[in-house]
Design an enzyme around this catalytic site. Sequence first.
Site, PDB file in Angstrom:
ATOM      1  N   ARG A   1       0.843  -1.200   0.000  1.00 30.72           N
ATOM      2  CA  ARG A   1       0.000   0.000   0.000  1.00 30.72           C
ATOM      3  C   ARG A   1       0.881   1.254   0.000  1.00 30.72           C
ATOM      4  O   ARG A   1       0.505   2.281  -0.527  1.00 30.72           O
ATOM      5  CB  ARG A   1      -0.949   0.015   1.208  1.00 30.72           C
ATOM      6  CG  ARG A   1      -2.029   1.093   1.069  1.00 30.72           C
ATOM      7  CD  ARG A   1      -3.041   1.067   2.207  1.00 30.72           C
ATOM      8  NE  ARG A   1      -2.507   1.659   3.415  1.00 30.72           N
ATOM      9  CZ  ARG A   1      -2.395   1.038   4.598  1.00 30.72           C
ATOM     10  NH1 ARG A   1      -2.795  -0.209   4.741  1.00 30.72           N
ATOM     11  NH2 ARG A   1      -1.911   1.655   5.635  1.00 30.72           N
TER      12      ARG A   1
ATOM     13  N   TYR B   1     -15.484  15.188 -18.540  1.00 35.04           N
ATOM     14  CA  TYR B   1     -15.912  13.790 -18.622  1.00 35.04           C
ATOM     15  C   TYR B   1     -17.113  13.597 -17.681  1.00 35.04           C
ATOM     16  O   TYR B   1     -17.134  14.146 -16.571  1.00 35.04           O
ATOM     17  CB  TYR B   1     -14.728  12.930 -18.180  1.00 35.04           C
ATOM     18  CG  TYR B   1     -14.933  11.453 -18.221  1.00 35.04           C
ATOM     19  CD1 TYR B   1     -14.997  10.778 -19.438  1.00 35.04           C
ATOM     20  CD2 TYR B   1     -15.028  10.719 -17.050  1.00 35.04           C
ATOM     21  CE1 TYR B   1     -15.158   9.412 -19.464  1.00 35.04           C
ATOM     22  CE2 TYR B   1     -15.190   9.353 -17.072  1.00 35.04           C
ATOM     23  CZ  TYR B   1     -15.260   8.705 -18.294  1.00 35.04           C
ATOM     24  OH  TYR B   1     -15.415   7.348 -18.320  1.00 35.04           O
TER      25      TYR B   1
ATOM     26  N   LYS C   1      -6.904   4.560 -21.335  1.00 37.55           N
ATOM     27  CA  LYS C   1      -7.105   5.084 -22.686  1.00 37.55           C
ATOM     28  C   LYS C   1      -5.817   5.001 -23.512  1.00 37.55           C
ATOM     29  O   LYS C   1      -5.288   3.924 -23.685  1.00 37.55           O
ATOM     30  CB  LYS C   1      -7.672   6.494 -22.592  1.00 37.55           C
ATOM     31  CG  LYS C   1      -8.804   6.656 -21.559  1.00 37.55           C
ATOM     32  CD  LYS C   1     -10.049   5.865 -21.916  1.00 37.55           C
ATOM     33  CE  LYS C   1     -11.084   5.826 -20.788  1.00 37.55           C
ATOM     34  NZ  LYS C   1     -11.534   7.107 -20.272  1.00 37.55           N
TER      35      LYS C   1
ATOM     36  N   ASP D   1      -6.749  17.137 -16.345  1.00 41.04           N
ATOM     37  CA  ASP D   1      -6.983  15.798 -16.887  1.00 41.04           C
ATOM     38  C   ASP D   1      -6.462  15.804 -18.323  1.00 41.04           C
ATOM     39  O   ASP D   1      -7.047  16.412 -19.210  1.00 41.04           O
ATOM     40  CB  ASP D   1      -8.486  15.489 -16.820  1.00 41.04           C
ATOM     41  CG  ASP D   1      -8.835  14.088 -17.327  1.00 41.04           C
ATOM     42  OD1 ASP D   1      -8.047  13.524 -18.116  1.00 41.04           O
ATOM     43  OD2 ASP D   1      -9.902  13.576 -16.950  1.00 41.04           O
TER      44      ASP D   1
HETATM   45  C1  PLP Z   1     -12.060   7.592 -19.118  1.00 46.74           C
HETATM   46  C2  PLP Z   1     -11.804   8.950 -18.586  1.00 46.74           C
HETATM   47  C3  PLP Z   1     -11.746   9.190 -17.217  1.00 46.74           C
HETATM   48  C4  PLP Z   1     -11.989   8.090 -16.195  1.00 46.74           C
HETATM   49  O1  PLP Z   1     -11.051   7.080 -16.286  1.00 46.74           O
HETATM   50  P1  PLP Z   1     -11.364   5.551 -15.810  1.00 46.74           P
HETATM   51  O2  PLP Z   1     -10.076   4.858 -16.035  1.00 46.74           O
HETATM   52  O3  PLP Z   1     -12.496   5.064 -16.661  1.00 46.74           O
HETATM   53  O4  PLP Z   1     -11.778   5.644 -14.385  1.00 46.74           O
HETATM   54  C5  PLP Z   1     -11.492  10.473 -16.780  1.00 46.74           C
HETATM   55  N1  PLP Z   1     -11.304  11.478 -17.655  1.00 46.74           N
HETATM   56  C6  PLP Z   1     -11.353  11.295 -18.983  1.00 46.74           C
HETATM   57  C7  PLP Z   1     -11.123  12.442 -19.886  1.00 46.74           C
HETATM   58  C8  PLP Z   1     -11.609  10.027 -19.491  1.00 46.74           C
HETATM   59  O5  PLP Z   1     -11.680   9.847 -20.818  1.00 46.74           O
END
Ligand code: PLP
Length: 401
Positions: free
Chosen positions: A62, A116, A214, A189
């Site tokens: 952890r 998102y 992604k 992000d």
């Molecule tokens: C997919 C996504 C998230 C969330 O990510 P997860 O891995 O699905 O929790 C956050 N921000 C953006 C822009 C995303 O495309």
Amino acid sequence: MEEKISPARLQTRAVHAGDRKPLEGFIPVTTPIYTASSFIYKDVEQLDKVFGREVEGPSYSRYRNPTNDALEELMASLESGAGSLACSSGMAALQVALQVALTDRRKSIVAAQSLYGASISLLGKVFDPMGVNVKFVDFCDMDAVNKAVIDHKPGAMLMETITNPLLRVAEVDRIAQLAKSAGAALIVDNTFATPLIMRPIEIGASFVVHSLTKYLAGHGDVLGGIVVADEENLEPLRAYSRIVGPVLGPFESYMSMRGIKTFPLRMERQCANACRVASALAANPAIEKVYYPRDPKHPDVEAVKRLFSPDLYGAMVSFELKDAGREQVFRFMNALNMVVPATSLGDVHSMVLYPSMASHREASPKHRERMGIRDNLVRLSVGIEAAEDIIADLEHALRHA
Ligand SMILES: *Cc1c(COP(=O)(O)O)cnc(C)c1O
């Protein structure tokens, strides 16, 4: 060998034999998957120093894990951060970044209204009910952002580098300066742009967050997230994680790292394909409008020119079908033979998503309308296939919509 195992009982052997071999005399060319939940040293004195953090090293997974360490070093390097924390999902990473940012700052968040879908829910359904003031504004309108910062005195600001799904590009550098002068931590992000196109920490952001799921992992086979922090925010991030433990599993870390090795190659190809797909869609009479940051009429051309790496515009293309609603969009998606109608993006294969049904389902219809997400809007994540094949599949499906 047999006589070296001193406790002879089978039950004892079962938990001691074979394990705990020191890695000496060779170096594995890739980082192994360390599934061990804890780590020991030659003597307890050494373990004591590790616990006291006088000496660097793993003690309990952890706190840190060697497989995660490797991924975290890689991501900090790609995003020009001081360090990073691998989390169990992109959303977990966003939650952690916001929580850490607010710990010693004002409990107020100014966030981009285009986010998102789950990020909107995170602010509205998790932070707001905990008493955090949450204000959404249009981050492409600097006057509105300025006013919101004066009115709401944020401790944290949250934005995306390329917004989802309309692909707007706000002035991250100017917003970072504004956040700094207001004492707020800017969380960016960067999932859609990736560090190949923009590295927000270099221009003043405090945290960069990614969904590793992604482009970075890139193969549709791992769920993960990462928070990259600047120098000032790294230790608070690590301290929070040691207590709460939102960490990624070592297998997912390994998978992410394996994917990231080819991410720049994939991304370059995906961006080039996206340029060709966007042009083909713009020329198609069944299409009402194409959203793509390379478009000379894109509302944020100046920001794109100033902030993006040359000749890269991202690999997401959104478009509106002419005279269409939900029913025609469904027919279009059902008629695709190759492009995958899946709820994700950034994989090697092309994917379409219907924001009103998927990513922005949780946003209220009013919020969707304010964001400009209409019922004829489709979001396309362009993959690494031959551009001609992607275009042919889209054109075929448009004829059947
Ligand atoms: C997919 C996504 C998230 C969330 O990510 P997860 O891995 O699905 O929790 C956050 N921000 C953006 C822009 C995303 O495309």
